[in-house]
Design an enzyme around this catalytic site. Structure first.
Site, PDB file in Angstrom:
ATOM      1  N   PHE A   1       0.851  -1.184   0.000  1.00  0.00           N
ATOM      2  CA  PHE A   1       0.000   0.000   0.000  1.00  0.00           C
ATOM      3  C   PHE A   1       0.885   1.231   0.000  1.00  0.00           C
ATOM      4  CE2 PHE A   1      -2.293   3.610   1.554  1.00  0.00           C
ATOM      5  CZ  PHE A   1      -3.463   3.543   0.813  1.00  0.00           C
TER       6      PHE A   1
ATOM      7  N   ASP B   1       9.232   2.866   2.217  1.00  0.00           N
ATOM      8  CA  ASP B   1       8.044   3.670   2.507  1.00  0.00           C
ATOM      9  C   ASP B   1       7.749   3.515   3.996  1.00  0.00           C
ATOM     10  OD1 ASP B   1       5.555   4.737   2.944  1.00  0.00           O
ATOM     11  OD2 ASP B   1       4.642   3.909   1.132  1.00  0.00           O
TER      12      ASP B   1
ATOM     13  N   LYS C   1       2.269  11.226   7.326  1.00  0.00           N
ATOM     14  CA  LYS C   1       1.406  10.954   8.470  1.00  0.00           C
ATOM     15  C   LYS C   1       1.861  11.665   9.755  1.00  0.00           C
ATOM     16  CE  LYS C   1      -1.097   7.121   6.656  1.00  0.00           C
ATOM     17  NZ  LYS C   1      -0.781   5.955   5.865  1.00  0.00           N
TER      18      LYS C   1
HETATM   19  C1  LIG Z   1      -0.995   6.030   4.333  1.00  0.00           C
HETATM   20  C2  LIG Z   1       0.118   5.514   3.513  1.00  0.00           C
HETATM   21  C3  LIG Z   1       0.466   6.116   2.279  1.00  0.00           C
HETATM   22  C4  LIG Z   1      -0.334   7.231   1.649  1.00  0.00           C
HETATM   23  O1  LIG Z   1      -0.420   8.364   2.407  1.00  0.00           O
HETATM   24  P1  LIG Z   1      -1.553   9.461   2.085  1.00  0.00           P
HETATM   25  O2  LIG Z   1      -1.195  10.612   2.963  1.00  0.00           O
HETATM   26  O3  LIG Z   1      -2.875   8.845   2.451  1.00  0.00           O
HETATM   27  O4  LIG Z   1      -1.480   9.767   0.640  1.00  0.00           O
HETATM   28  C5  LIG Z   1       1.571   5.616   1.613  1.00  0.00           C
HETATM   29  N1  LIG Z   1       2.283   4.584   2.097  1.00  0.00           N
HETATM   30  C6  LIG Z   1       1.976   3.986   3.262  1.00  0.00           C
HETATM   31  C7  LIG Z   1       2.811   2.863   3.759  1.00  0.00           C
HETATM   32  C8  LIG Z   1       0.869   4.402   3.994  1.00  0.00           C
HETATM   33  O5  LIG Z   1       0.534   3.779   5.139  1.00  0.00           O
END
Ligand SMILES: *Cc1c(COP(=O)(O)O)cnc(C)c1O
Length: 399
Positions: free
Chosen positions: A140, A225, A254
């Site tokens: 994701f 990520d 985040k």
């Molecule tokens: C939440 C998330 C994203 C995307 O972040 P947004 O601010 O919602 O665009 C990307 N990678 C990971 C691992 C995430 O948990």
């Protein structure tokens, strides 16, 4: 207005691209949130780990108000007195050399894809239009067309094509698959240290270390990520530290703002970001003084309030508590720091029902996929509050 009236407004006027629990929240403080009827809940999702510092953290709020009074947005056409300090503090904290600021996590992912492709053409010598990035099954990384194009989740991608070419998908957790997938045009490997949305999937020990070695040997950029796993969530500042490695590029978002504002960043410890020249990439809001001021305090709070060590300690304690639950419907209990999950067997009837029962008991959790309940409270949680949560979770998960 009643909860029902608020819910009806959402139903009537909003796109139905979410299926939230029916609780209408109006206030938050630390690990707690309150609904419009005054009921209190412990937030065990933390906005997918964006509010690691706890709801409405007073220091971050004070910074936000103070900075909002002074200057909020200049665009990058001009400089501002927060950006440089934000860069310096974030680099020193994460041991990085360069930062590129964006807003959402997905934008950070898009940015890294652009930078790594350009690095591939300009530095590695990959023929134009041939750059390839390897990603993992069940990843994701966000919701843009390019990103959902390399998702393996049909709900995320079906009906949204045609997609961006140039990605190769391999299984998560086995370094040999990476070794086999790398070709002469591979420029990067994009991976989550722990797959959050897939249901807190933890790779076998040594995976990231092997992956790092393989990338280095093949001149492939390792991109972690850490948008969900980063900034203290797993009991380290970055989850890569559990394996003693450093990615070439790291994505954070985040909790970078403690939930006050969308702030994300690409961190680089190679010269990859150096390939971007003026005008080649940007964002109107990226790096704005309000975002930078908020992020600077959000980072200070993580460190000065000892939230990372607390996540490690409380995470271990919470996990032990969850492991005490005996129910043949539970397939596995797992986690690192305060990123925890209980996976049920498919015959258990789904995680959603458990989340609804936990809500009745005052605990807000969200199922990921059909059979996994994630527990990820703010990192400010105390031992007493973990006990409070377990007292409610144990009977519900036993039933
Ligand atoms: C939440 C998330 C994203 C995307 O972040 P947004 O601010 O919602 O665009 C990307 N990678 C990971 C691992 C995430 O948990």
């Amino acid at each position: 207005m009643s909860q029902e009236a608020f819910i009806n407004l959402e139903q009537q006027y909003g796109a139905h691209n979410y299926k939230p629990l029916d609780v209408v929240l109006t206030r938050g403080e630390g690990v707690w949130v309150w609904d419009v009827d005054g009921n209190r809940y412990m937030d065990c999702l933390s906005a997918y780990s964006a509010v690691n510092q706890g709801h409405c953290h007073p220091r971050i709020m004070a910074t936000m108000i103070e900075q909002a009074r002074k200057l909020t947005l200049t665009s990058r056409a001009f400089r501002n007195d927060q950006l440089g300090l934000f860069y310096k503090e974030l680099c020193e904290l994460t041991n990085s050399h360069k930062v590129l600021p964006m807003n959402s996590g997905a934008e950070a992912v898009e940015t890294v894809i652009k930078a790594v492709r350009k690095w591939g053409y300009r530095v590695k010598g990959v023929p134009e239009e041939k750059a390839e990035i390897i990603v993992c099954e069940n990843n994701f990384h966000g919701r843009t067309i390019t990103i959902v194009g390399f998702s393996t989740d049909p709900t995320s991608r079906d009906g949204f094509g045609p997609f961006t070419p140039g990605f190769k998908i391999i299984p998560f957790g086995n370094a040999r698959d990476l070794e086999n997938a790398i070709g002469p045009n591979t420029v990067g490997f994009l991976v989550e240290p722990i797959q959050g949305e897939a249901g807190v999937v933890i790779p076998p020990p040594g995976y990231l270390k092997q992956v790092k070695e393989i990338c280095q040997r093949n001149n492939v950029v390792l991109i972690l990520d850490e948008i969900q796993t980063g900034l203290g969530r797993t009991g380290k500042l970055l989850a890569e530290e559990h394996e003693g490695i450093e990615a070439d590029l790291t994505l954070v978002g985040k909790a970078l703002s403690g939930g006050f504002y969308p702030v994300s960043a690409v961190l680089s410890n190679t010269e990859v970001l150096g390939v971007l020249r003026p005008g080649e990439h940007g964002s109107t809001f990226g790096g704005n003084p309000l975002a930078c001021a908020i992020a600077r305090t959000a980072l200070k709070v993580l460190i000065e309030e000892n939230l990372i060590a607390n996540a490690a300690e409380m995470g271990t304690y919470f996990l032990e508590g969850l492991k005490q639950i005996s129910n043949p419907k539970i397939k596995e209990v797992r986690g690192k720091g305060l990123l925890l999950a209980v996976e049920l067997y498919p015959e258990a009837g789904g995680a959603r029902g458990y989340c609804e029962r936990l809500m009745e008991k005052g605990l807000l959790c969200k199922e990921t996929h059909d059979n996994i309940i994630r527990f990820a409270p703010p990192l400010v949680i105390t031992k007493k509050q973990v006990d409070w949560a377990l007292e409610r979770i144990i009977p519900v998960l036993r039933s």
